[in-house]
Write a protein that holds these residues in place. Sequence first.
Motif, PDB file in Angstrom:
ATOM      1  N   VAL A   1    -121.251  37.996  44.322  1.00 60.92           N
ATOM      2  CA  VAL A   1    -122.203  37.456  45.464  1.00 60.92           C
ATOM      3  C   VAL A   1    -121.650  37.849  46.832  1.00 60.92           C
ATOM      4  CG1 VAL A   1    -122.989  35.376  46.424  1.00 60.92           C
ATOM      5  CG2 VAL A   1    -122.963  35.580  43.965  1.00 60.92           C
TER       6      VAL A   1
ATOM      7  N   PHE B   1    -119.937  28.392  38.236  1.00 57.99           N
ATOM      8  CA  PHE B   1    -121.087  29.137  38.633  1.00 57.99           C
ATOM      9  C   PHE B   1    -121.963  28.793  39.881  1.00 57.99           C
ATOM     10  CE2 PHE B   1    -121.241  28.306  33.740  1.00 57.99           C
ATOM     11  CZ  PHE B   1    -120.305  29.199  33.313  1.00 57.99           C
TER      12      PHE B   1
ATOM     13  N   ALA C   1    -123.909  31.577  41.796  1.00 61.98           N
ATOM     14  CA  ALA C   1    -125.023  32.037  41.270  1.00 61.98           C
ATOM     15  C   ALA C   1    -126.205  31.375  41.746  1.00 61.98           C
ATOM     16  CB  ALA C   1    -124.842  32.010  39.732  1.00 61.98           C
TER      17      ALA C   1
ATOM     18  N   VAL D   1    -127.225  37.343  41.981  1.00 65.63           N
ATOM     19  CA  VAL D   1    -126.613  37.093  40.703  1.00 65.63           C
ATOM     20  C   VAL D   1    -126.839  35.739  40.224  1.00 65.63           C
ATOM     21  CG1 VAL D   1    -124.108  36.410  39.589  1.00 65.63           C
ATOM     22  CG2 VAL D   1    -124.467  38.091  41.610  1.00 65.63           C
ATOM     23  N   SER D   2    -127.546  35.716  39.018  1.00 65.45           N
ATOM     24  CA  SER D   2    -128.062  34.457  38.172  1.00 65.45           C
ATOM     25  C   SER D   2    -127.255  34.099  37.119  1.00 65.45           C
ATOM     26  CB  SER D   2    -129.525  34.715  37.927  1.00 65.45           C
ATOM     27  OG  SER D   2    -129.968  35.739  37.143  1.00 65.45           O
ATOM     28  N   THR D   3    -127.324  33.224  36.474  1.00 70.18           N
ATOM     29  CA  THR D   3    -126.263  32.638  35.409  1.00 70.18           C
ATOM     30  C   THR D   3    -127.318  32.081  34.374  1.00 70.18           C
ATOM     31  OG1 THR D   3    -124.408  32.797  36.679  1.00 70.18           O
ATOM     32  CG2 THR D   3    -124.104  31.628  34.478  1.00 70.18           C
TER      33      THR D   3
ATOM     34  N   ILE E   1    -118.697  36.015  39.383  1.00 72.41           N
ATOM     35  CA  ILE E   1    -120.083  35.799  39.904  1.00 72.41           C
ATOM     36  C   ILE E   1    -119.717  35.817  41.248  1.00 72.41           C
ATOM     37  CG2 ILE E   1    -121.714  33.934  40.309  1.00 72.41           C
ATOM     38  CD1 ILE E   1    -121.356  33.757  37.282  1.00 72.41           C
TER      39      ILE E   1
ATOM     40  N   CYS F   1    -127.458  39.505  35.999  1.00 72.64           N
ATOM     41  CA  CYS F   1    -127.455  38.205  35.268  1.00 72.64           C
ATOM     42  C   CYS F   1    -126.291  38.092  34.223  1.00 72.64           C
ATOM     43  CB  CYS F   1    -128.745  37.966  34.535  1.00 72.64           C
ATOM     44  SG  CYS F   1    -129.257  36.428  33.523  1.00 72.64           S
TER      45      CYS F   1
END
Length: 390
Positions: A26, A48, A51, A32-34, A22, A4
Amino acid sequence: MHICHIVLNNIGGAPRTADSLISYQVKAGYKVSTVVLTDLDLLWTTAFKAAEPVIVMKVAGTLFYIGGAIQQIWVAMQLSKVIANQKPDIIICHTAFVTKLFYISQFIPGSLSVPYISYIHTDYISELQVKAKTDSIKALIQNLYITIDNCINLRAMKQASGLVFVCNTLYERWLNLGLNHHRVTISYNPAIPDINNLPLNPIAELWLNDPKLITFVSAARFHHQKDHKTLLKAFAKASQNSLNIRLILLGDGDLETEMQALANSLAIGDIVLFAGSVPNPRAYFSLSRAVILASHFEGFGMVIVEAIASGVTFIASDCPVGPREISEVLECGTLVPPSDVDALAAAIITHVKTPQEKIERSKQIERLFSESSCANRLEVLIQQVVSQSV
């Protein structure tokens, strides 16, 4: 593994680097988060996009000031809930300020204990010095707040599982404050190529392609840090010696109107173009005589590397972090003292009087400033952190 990234917004060098990281993560197969703390600027909504998910907290803009101290605690509480819901394996906090907020969030009851890496993009020390005041009771209170805030920042970074600094001089400044950490990585930000082939601003295109004109470009948001005031005064002075010079300013910001008024008052309004934010700055760089960066301070000054990657040299203020290291690593460029109108004007005149210098540093750029080299350095650090946490 779920990574994250926490960023303040989607404007500037730190978010661009985060976006690049990111995308690579991926592609490497990570989830992957943001988390974006403030609202997304509409000009850069593609940031992003790799993400999943992208969580925008939409915090208001008083976080940096004394009155925002309570709000910072509130943001930390909300951030704690977001992280608890996402359940990442590791957090990447982009900038010291974001690191502090996440560190505070760890003290909120019910928060999820997650190892975090502090990714330092900016010269936060110089930012604090700019905010410090020297008179009045209010100034004493503000300086006390800055001192306490700095202690919390230092503590937050010491408690991180790993640190990434975007250049050696930035790391050395934190060392002088007492930062001592067993896991530090120095990773230059990537020189990210232009994202499209949009046409140039019509006036800019005329100037840049006119062989009778010598055109300089500066790409920086209109903020006190970037010191457009010194740049415009220096350019006005240089224009008295060279009638065929032009200046294109790329970027926007709160001080743009004030700087336009200054340009007019200096009688250079007709030879300075305020072209606004553009998604293809390298197209402007490659046709210019040199790129100018007159900042009081920088986190690194990635625009200089992007200028060199475009084949042109630069003129930059020799501020505490960034330009000197770039000049030494890539062996090019002209440095002048910060806020020195006469020195900057002299440097501009020198570039006008000498043949254009074309720069070829593709091998060094690929080795030190590519997106892959940046992602690989972070990957190594992440693996070290996660393996120790298991």
